[in-house]
Scaffold this active site. Sequence first.
Site, mmCIF file in Angstrom:
data_model
loop_
_atom_site.group_PDB
_atom_site.id
_atom_site.type_symbol
_atom_site.label_atom_id
_atom_site.label_comp_id
_atom_site.label_asym_id
_atom_site.label_seq_id
_atom_site.Cartn_x
_atom_site.Cartn_y
_atom_site.Cartn_z
ATOM 1 N N TYR A 18 0.808 -1.234 0.000
ATOM 2 C CA TYR A 18 0.000 0.000 0.000
ATOM 3 C C TYR A 18 0.838 1.280 0.000
ATOM 4 O O TYR A 18 2.033 1.221 0.151
ATOM 5 C CB TYR A 18 -1.094 -0.018 1.053
ATOM 6 C CG TYR A 18 -0.771 -0.187 2.528
ATOM 7 C CD1 TYR A 18 0.471 0.068 3.076
ATOM 8 C CD2 TYR A 18 -1.791 -0.603 3.396
ATOM 9 C CE1 TYR A 18 0.688 -0.076 4.442
ATOM 10 C CE2 TYR A 18 -1.577 -0.752 4.767
ATOM 11 C CZ TYR A 18 -0.339 -0.480 5.276
ATOM 12 O OH TYR A 18 -0.133 -0.618 6.607
ATOM 13 N N GLU A 19 0.185 2.377 -0.237
ATOM 14 C CA GLU A 19 0.850 3.681 -0.438
ATOM 15 C C GLU A 19 1.835 3.625 -1.599
ATOM 16 O O GLU A 19 2.884 4.260 -1.576
ATOM 17 C CB GLU A 19 1.579 4.142 0.837
ATOM 18 C CG GLU A 19 0.738 4.233 2.073
ATOM 19 C CD GLU A 19 -0.479 5.125 1.906
ATOM 20 O OE1 GLU A 19 -0.480 5.987 1.019
ATOM 21 O OE2 GLU A 19 -1.435 4.926 2.667
ATOM 22 N N GLY A 20 1.483 2.874 -2.623
ATOM 23 C CA GLY A 20 2.382 2.689 -3.770
ATOM 24 C C GLY A 20 3.223 1.458 -3.529
ATOM 25 O O GLY A 20 3.993 1.408 -2.568
#
Lengths: 596, 249
Positions: free
Chosen positions: A439-441
């Site tokens: 997550y978050e890229g």
Amino acid sequence: MQTYQAPLRDMRFNLYELHGLDALTALPAFADLNADTIDSVLEEAAKIATEVLLPLNASGDIEGCVAENGVVRTPRGFREAYATFRDGGWASVAGDPDYGGQGLPESVNTLVQEMMCAGNLSFSLYPGLTYGAVKALAAHGSPELRDLYLPKMIEGIWSGTMCLTESHCGTDLGLLRTRAVPEEDGSYRLNGAKIFISAGEHDLTENIVHLVLARLPDAPAGIKGISLFLVPKFLPREDGTPGERNGVACTGIEHKMGLKASATCQIAFDDAKGWLVGAPHKGMQGMFTMMNEERLGVGIQGLGIASVAYQSAAAYAKDRLQGRSLAGARRPDLAADPIIVHPDVRRMLMTMRTSAEGCRAVGLWVSQAVDLSRHAETEAARTAAADFVALMTPVVKALFTDLGFEAASLGIQVYGGHGYIREHGVEQFARDARIAMLYEGTNGIQALDLVGRKMPAHMGRSLRYFFHPVSEFIEANRKDPGVGGMVEHLERAFGALQLATGQIAQSGLKDPEEAGAAATDYLRLLGLVAMGYMFVRSAKVAHAKVSDAGPDAGFYKAKLGSAQFFIDRILPQATALFLAIKSGKQSTMALEDAAF
Amino acid sequence: MKLLVPVKRVVDYNVKVRVKADGSGVETAGVKMSMNPFDEIAVEEAVRLKEKGAATEIVAVSIGVQQCQETLRTALAMGADRAVLVLTEESPEPLAVAKLLRALVDREQPGMVIMGKQAIDDDMNATGQMLAGLLGWAQGTFASKVELSDGVATVTREVDGGLETVALTLPAIITADLRLNEPRYASLPNIMKARKKPLETIAPGDLGVDVTPRLTTLRVAEPPVRQSGVKVGSVAELVAKLRAEAKVI
């Protein structure tokens, strides 16, 4: 068993002895700050992490969150723990004092977050998302929105989310479809559906403030047509208390590999009332403010997991009796030796240990730069610090979470078969840690961010903020009687990094696929050099102090031991990474798609 | 009403204590130190009394080395209003501590002294009682419940046979037992505020008390290691062993 004591001594070492408080206390914002205050803060945070959060970690994993009719229940004990956390002011460690925050440096907040993540990663998501939303709102929201929402969010009475992803678009947000239509009163009506919304619905706070990416009717296609909106679950009344229910509903929660006590929600916006944050079509800017904060925070999650996995494995290795030392029985009084005598178990423990210590040192280096980027007195100093933070953000995110998962996996290995069963609680670390790489890229995206955006930014200026101090340190310490030997190894790895940088800069300019194929290895290479640099500097500090340290000598000896292991056994990976990068994209791209 | 709360800096309850190599005492160098847990309960009780409006000011006191300031800051972060450190390199014995506290009581004129029933380092369980004796005040020791009304403290005491309730005319000494309350976590804003609360440092001489120890510690040793047991084959064998080896029957 899940074992955790906050590594306060190592935290103090990093804060006071390696990086030093002087850089912070020189800033007007932190002129009053002193080590005694920080110690009190860290000690109390450690109590919350170990006495309140850790006991709920395994039970929260087993119980998970329950969604019924749009209502999400967190596992037993979470509401009480959140109340303790919020009432203690832990939601607002680095929050803006103008809105009720404590205004402590990010450097201190990072250590507090590490402890919370180690104690209970799922729990940390709830305040963690709020923190990012606060930053985005503070940077881009109108004064009216800031005054209405920030005090409650900083206090932790209301929580925040970031609503980006839709079912057909994760990484490529240009595809998103949620619509916002202006109303006559200056607000907007939002319609659409979002997925993977952490803390999107729960029972911990009286209101939830969603920051939502959506398109205006006149929006240009793609990523340049996205705006950011604030959409509360309950519309605040005049007096600021939560009023009428807004058209926001949780339509379900995901069933996940781990992080089960964190509610990952599908959220539907059905004529939901919202307000624009920042300028129309400039939503990605606001979201990036939030994302950059969150990416550093996610890196710290990896560090927290590495730390708790290491401690849990070390405790078991000292206790579990199996086999005899290859050098002859060490505990003839017992039926077998504790497994910590075995070199391969040591290898695993030292790898985990150095991951945690090295990431902690790099993390504080970066978070101190975050403080400078916000509070340094000159524009030049703020920009220089911000450039360094921008460069290191993808490294912190991807390196720390990779190493966190690797540490959790090694932790299972130390336990043998007992690590694979639930009872001992260490397989949970691996399941929980795995999401942080996504997550978050995803970490692949982080690597592309590093080579594609951060490396070439301002003609490589950002990179120089990393290269210069490392090369100066190497020059100055090559003949150091204490750490000269380590410096030699660091220099070799640094040389590999410089060559790899040159190669990617050249070949990537002609062929972006070359940079893409090298990105992940390059990020790891840069991360290893950063950790190596931190370890050699730590060793230099420890070497100078160890002989006169009295009862503290054990700590410095162990620090020297960690540094030596990292330099001898981990840092040489830099050479292999360089060779892999040097070979270019050819072998990666050669096969026809049909061959897969 | 003013409350005086003495707090002691001791080896943290999580630490496994070790005897110094020369047998002169317990190793404290490089060991984590914290507030005596019973004193923490006393501070919590004082703060609750203040929150209820039964007290107006809480003065925390510690006696010992410079680092006791940290213990006092903890008390201030929990809610004490100001602190006094009686600075001494000696480790005063209970009688000396009681005398120092009596001098501070004379100076501060509190309506009540609330303190831990004992410190977990030496387990003396003496200072509160001695202080009551020196002052001629009523005492409610091993308190598990305290209620105040009209100048009387009703204290429920944990005694061997159960619970005993006594009514004390104030001023009085109360010593806290484990079940009196559960101390709060200091909040972050209060930790920050604690730094700005007044902390005064004085010397034992300022209070006219001689803290020179009257006892000499001859030797400190670890308790003997417990021997592993044996499994007996039958009841008859057990009885024989109890008779012949253990000589208990």
